[in-house]
Design an enzyme around this catalytic site. Structure first.
Site, mmCIF file in Angstrom:
data_model
loop_
_atom_site.group_PDB
_atom_site.id
_atom_site.type_symbol
_atom_site.label_atom_id
_atom_site.label_comp_id
_atom_site.label_asym_id
_atom_site.label_seq_id
_atom_site.Cartn_x
_atom_site.Cartn_y
_atom_site.Cartn_z
ATOM 1 N N TRP A 21 0.734 -1.098 0.009
ATOM 2 C CA TRP A 21 0.104 -0.061 0.001
ATOM 3 C C TRP A 21 0.891 1.343 0.051
ATOM 4 C CZ3 TRP A 21 -1.560 3.195 4.717
ATOM 5 C CH2 TRP A 21 -2.705 4.307 4.168
ATOM 6 N N GLN A 27 6.109 5.190 -4.356
ATOM 7 C CA GLN A 27 7.303 5.475 -3.905
ATOM 8 C C GLN A 27 8.388 4.596 -4.335
ATOM 9 O OE1 GLN A 27 5.390 5.118 0.161
ATOM 10 N NE2 GLN A 27 6.779 6.822 0.427
ATOM 11 N N ASP A 49 0.926 -9.054 0.470
ATOM 12 C CA ASP A 49 -0.361 -8.548 0.553
ATOM 13 C C ASP A 49 -0.555 -7.516 -0.526
ATOM 14 O OD1 ASP A 49 -3.077 -8.289 2.124
ATOM 15 O OD2 ASP A 49 -2.571 -6.325 2.248
ATOM 16 N N TYR A 54 -4.826 -0.452 -4.472
ATOM 17 C CA TYR A 54 -3.845 0.202 -4.534
ATOM 18 C C TYR A 54 -2.970 0.755 -5.746
ATOM 19 C CZ TYR A 54 -3.716 -2.156 0.174
ATOM 20 O OH TYR A 54 -4.028 -2.752 1.689
ATOM 21 N N GLN A 182 -8.803 -8.391 8.292
ATOM 22 C CA GLN A 182 -7.613 -7.525 8.183
ATOM 23 C C GLN A 182 -7.880 -6.453 9.007
ATOM 24 O OE1 GLN A 182 -4.897 -5.724 4.888
ATOM 25 N NE2 GLN A 182 -4.843 -7.859 4.991
ATOM 26 N N TRP A 211 -2.868 -4.626 9.778
ATOM 27 C CA TRP A 211 -2.186 -3.475 8.966
ATOM 28 C C TRP A 211 -1.661 -2.351 9.822
ATOM 29 C CZ3 TRP A 211 -4.697 1.095 8.319
ATOM 30 C CH2 TRP A 211 -6.023 1.349 8.620
ATOM 31 N N LYS A 222 10.206 8.440 13.283
ATOM 32 C CA LYS A 222 10.857 9.534 12.012
ATOM 33 C C LYS A 222 10.028 10.592 12.055
ATOM 34 C CE LYS A 222 9.923 8.042 7.957
ATOM 35 N NZ LYS A 222 10.090 6.786 7.048
ATOM 36 N N ARG A 232 6.484 9.001 3.699
ATOM 37 C CA ARG A 232 4.993 8.554 3.209
ATOM 38 C C ARG A 232 4.152 10.108 3.426
ATOM 39 N NH1 ARG A 232 1.368 3.612 5.120
ATOM 40 N NH2 ARG A 232 3.062 2.609 3.791
ATOM 41 N N THR A 290 9.756 0.821 2.600
ATOM 42 C CA THR A 290 10.224 1.438 0.997
ATOM 43 C C THR A 290 11.670 1.382 0.922
ATOM 44 O OG1 THR A 290 10.427 3.796 2.096
ATOM 45 C CG2 THR A 290 8.425 3.239 0.892
HETATM 46 P P1 NDP Z 1 3.406 0.508 8.474
HETATM 47 O O1 NDP Z 1 2.319 1.116 9.591
HETATM 48 O O2 NDP Z 1 4.511 -0.423 8.857
HETATM 49 O O3 NDP Z 1 4.108 1.718 7.727
HETATM 50 C C1 NDP Z 1 4.784 1.524 6.561
HETATM 51 C C2 NDP Z 1 5.503 2.663 6.346
HETATM 52 O O4 NDP Z 1 6.426 3.282 7.340
HETATM 53 C C3 NDP Z 1 6.484 2.448 5.534
HETATM 54 O O5 NDP Z 1 6.152 2.418 3.922
HETATM 55 C C4 NDP Z 1 7.753 3.503 5.377
HETATM 56 O O6 NDP Z 1 7.491 4.808 4.899
HETATM 57 C C5 NDP Z 1 7.746 3.633 7.025
HETATM 58 N N1 NDP Z 1 8.684 2.624 7.757
HETATM 59 C C6 NDP Z 1 8.404 1.386 7.600
HETATM 60 N N2 NDP Z 1 9.498 0.808 8.439
HETATM 61 C C7 NDP Z 1 10.220 1.805 8.750
HETATM 62 C C8 NDP Z 1 11.442 1.988 9.703
HETATM 63 N N3 NDP Z 1 11.929 0.991 10.093
HETATM 64 N N4 NDP Z 1 11.850 3.444 9.854
HETATM 65 C C9 NDP Z 1 11.421 4.285 9.355
HETATM 66 N N5 NDP Z 1 10.067 4.315 8.523
HETATM 67 C C10 NDP Z 1 9.812 3.232 8.300
HETATM 68 O O7 NDP Z 1 2.580 -0.378 7.364
HETATM 69 P P2 NDP Z 1 1.475 0.146 6.473
HETATM 70 O O8 NDP Z 1 0.489 1.291 6.748
HETATM 71 O O9 NDP Z 1 2.314 0.222 4.959
HETATM 72 O O10 NDP Z 1 0.501 -1.025 6.390
HETATM 73 C C11 NDP Z 1 1.316 -2.296 5.885
HETATM 74 C C12 NDP Z 1 0.350 -3.133 4.752
HETATM 75 O O11 NDP Z 1 -1.029 -3.270 5.291
HETATM 76 C C13 NDP Z 1 -0.075 -2.422 3.593
HETATM 77 O O12 NDP Z 1 1.081 -2.561 2.667
HETATM 78 C C14 NDP Z 1 -1.230 -3.246 3.023
HETATM 79 O O13 NDP Z 1 -0.846 -4.513 2.710
HETATM 80 C C15 NDP Z 1 -1.972 -3.368 4.331
HETATM 81 N N6 NDP Z 1 -2.959 -2.403 4.707
HETATM 82 C C16 NDP Z 1 -4.205 -2.754 4.526
HETATM 83 C C17 NDP Z 1 -5.317 -1.953 4.683
HETATM 84 C C18 NDP Z 1 -6.587 -2.451 4.961
HETATM 85 O O14 NDP Z 1 -7.732 -1.553 4.783
HETATM 86 N N7 NDP Z 1 -6.802 -3.651 4.773
HETATM 87 C C19 NDP Z 1 -5.149 -0.439 5.078
HETATM 88 C C20 NDP Z 1 -3.545 -0.090 5.055
HETATM 89 C C21 NDP Z 1 -2.797 -1.036 4.761
HETATM 90 P P3 NDP Z 1 8.305 5.832 4.381
HETATM 91 O O15 NDP Z 1 9.559 5.367 3.733
HETATM 92 O O16 NDP Z 1 7.344 6.220 3.068
HETATM 93 O O17 NDP Z 1 8.223 6.920 5.191
#
Ligand code: NDP
Length: 325
Positions: A21, A27, A49, A54, A182, A211, A222, A232, A290
């Site tokens: 997502w 990105q 996932d 998306y 989920q 999620w 961060k 993000r 990312t």
């Molecule tokens: P997170 O809450 O883990 O956020 C991920 C984002 O945080 C990354 O893309 C990155 O963004 C940043 N990040 C991750 N690890 C680190 C780190 N170690 N240090 C610093 N920044 C970090 O998860 P998501 O919100 O991405 O959700 C995960 C998955 O869940 C999605 O990919 C999707 O598959 C699913 N999902 C499902 C939903 C639903 O409605 N069912 C809704 C949302 C997500 P960046 O580098 O850009 O800052």
């Protein structure tokens, strides 16, 4: 890697999984997504996932290209899609979104094409649809399972009443019920997983694929001193997410949590993900990342979660103040 059974099914998912997502096709490009999925797979992640919505299907297309390139044994990983929101957001025409038999079936076919696979291991209703009966949804999912196009079906962010209705309809018709939900689950959003869904876990034996374990990165710390340009929350069109997350009281809690991470000689991101998988109702926490550095850091949660003693969990509860009563 640790593997957990998806509720009472026989399917085993890695306790950390990887989702796309915002990231894929927005990105990260093909070469970065190839590296990230490779790193995940090499570390034992067996669940990827995705969803039709998306990036309007482009995220699934990107994942499909990576899967084709990798040519991994199809029996060694699970892939998902979700339907409800459609591909075109506000420009969806009638029947291009929702959970009607027409849209669920067409969305499934389209996801198979974009992901370049013959079947989806998991297929979700991305939200509940007040305009379609739950019986129609259960019947459609059962047909897709019988056709071999999907193996398991589930819900995302459904209410307890909707999930219970799906189970009773399935039982009445002798059909297959949803086996996973989920929901969002992280140190800021605990109510559903720890309170509301408890009767579902007990009565239906559903698993969960949670999620946003880092609340979109907020729990990595961060954003403690501003919004990094490559993050993000700096992306145009994601102001709604920024407004929801960047709040002084939330940032203060994250700052205080850093002390607990330091005591464990780990980072905030690792600690926050470890905290999620410490909950046995979590089958898998879907990671977003990312960069390779982020994914490596997040994978370390596997080493930290066994170290979360009741005393440390209490310390975390006291700082966050989000434990449901
Ligand atoms: P997170 O809450 O883990 O956020 C991920 C984002 O945080 C990354 O893309 C990155 O963004 C940043 N990040 C991750 N690890 C680190 C780190 N170690 N240090 C610093 N920044 C970090 O998860 P998501 O919100 O991405 O959700 C995960 C998955 O869940 C999605 O990919 C999707 O598959 C699913 N999902 C499902 C939903 C639903 O409605 N069912 C809704 C949302 C997500 P960046 O580098 O850009 O800052």
């Amino acid at each position: 890697m640790e593997y957990r059974r998806l509720g009472k099914t026989g399917l085993q998912l890695s306790v950390l999984s990887y989702g796309s997502w915002v990231t894929f096709s927005k990105q990260v490009d093909d070469s970065a997504s190839d590296i990230l999925m490779g790193l995940a797979y090499d570390n034992g992640i067996n669940f990827f996932d995705n969803a039709e919505a998306y990036e309007g299907g482009r995220s699934e297309e990107m994942m499909g290209r990576v899967l084709r390139q990798k040519n991994w044994d199809r029996t060694s990983y699970c892939i998902s899609s979700k339907a409800f929101f459609g591909l075109h957001g506000k420009n969806n025409k009638p029947n291009q979104h929702g959970l009607s038999r027409k849209h669920l079936t067409e969305a499934c076919h389209a996801a198979l094409k974009r992901l370049q696979v013959d079947y989806l291991d998991l297929f979700y209703c991305h939200r509940a649809d007040p305009d379609t009966t739950i019986e129609e949804v259960v019947r459609t999912m059962n047909i897709l399972i019988q056709q071999g196009k999907i193996l398991y079906w589930g819900t995302s962010e459904w209410s307890v009443a909707e999930i219970i209705e799906a189970h009773s309809v399935a039982k009445e018709l002798g059909f297959i019920a949803p086996v996973m939900e989920q929901p969002q689950y992280n140190l800021f959003e605990r109510y559903k997983m720890e309170k509301e869904y408890l009767p579902i876990f007990k009565d239906t034996g559903m698993g969960t694929t949670i999620w946003s374990p880092l609340a979109s990165g907020l729990l990595s710390g961060k954003y403690n001193n501003g919004i990094p340009a490559d993050s993000r929350l700096a992306i145009e069109n994601y102001n709604w997410l920024k407004d929801r997350l960047i709040q002084e009281d939330k940032l203060n809690k994250v700052r205080k949590l850093e002390k607990v991470a330091n005591e464990l000689s780990t980072t905030l991101a690792t600690l926050s993900i470890a905290w999620c998988i410490h909950n046995p109702s979590v089958t898998t926490a879907i990671l977003g990342a990312t960069k390779e550095k982020q994914l490596n850091e997040n994978l370390k949660a596997l080493e930290i979660y066994p170290k979360l003693t009741p005393e440390i969990m209490k310390q975390i509860d006291d700082i966050m103040g989000t434990k449901p009563v």
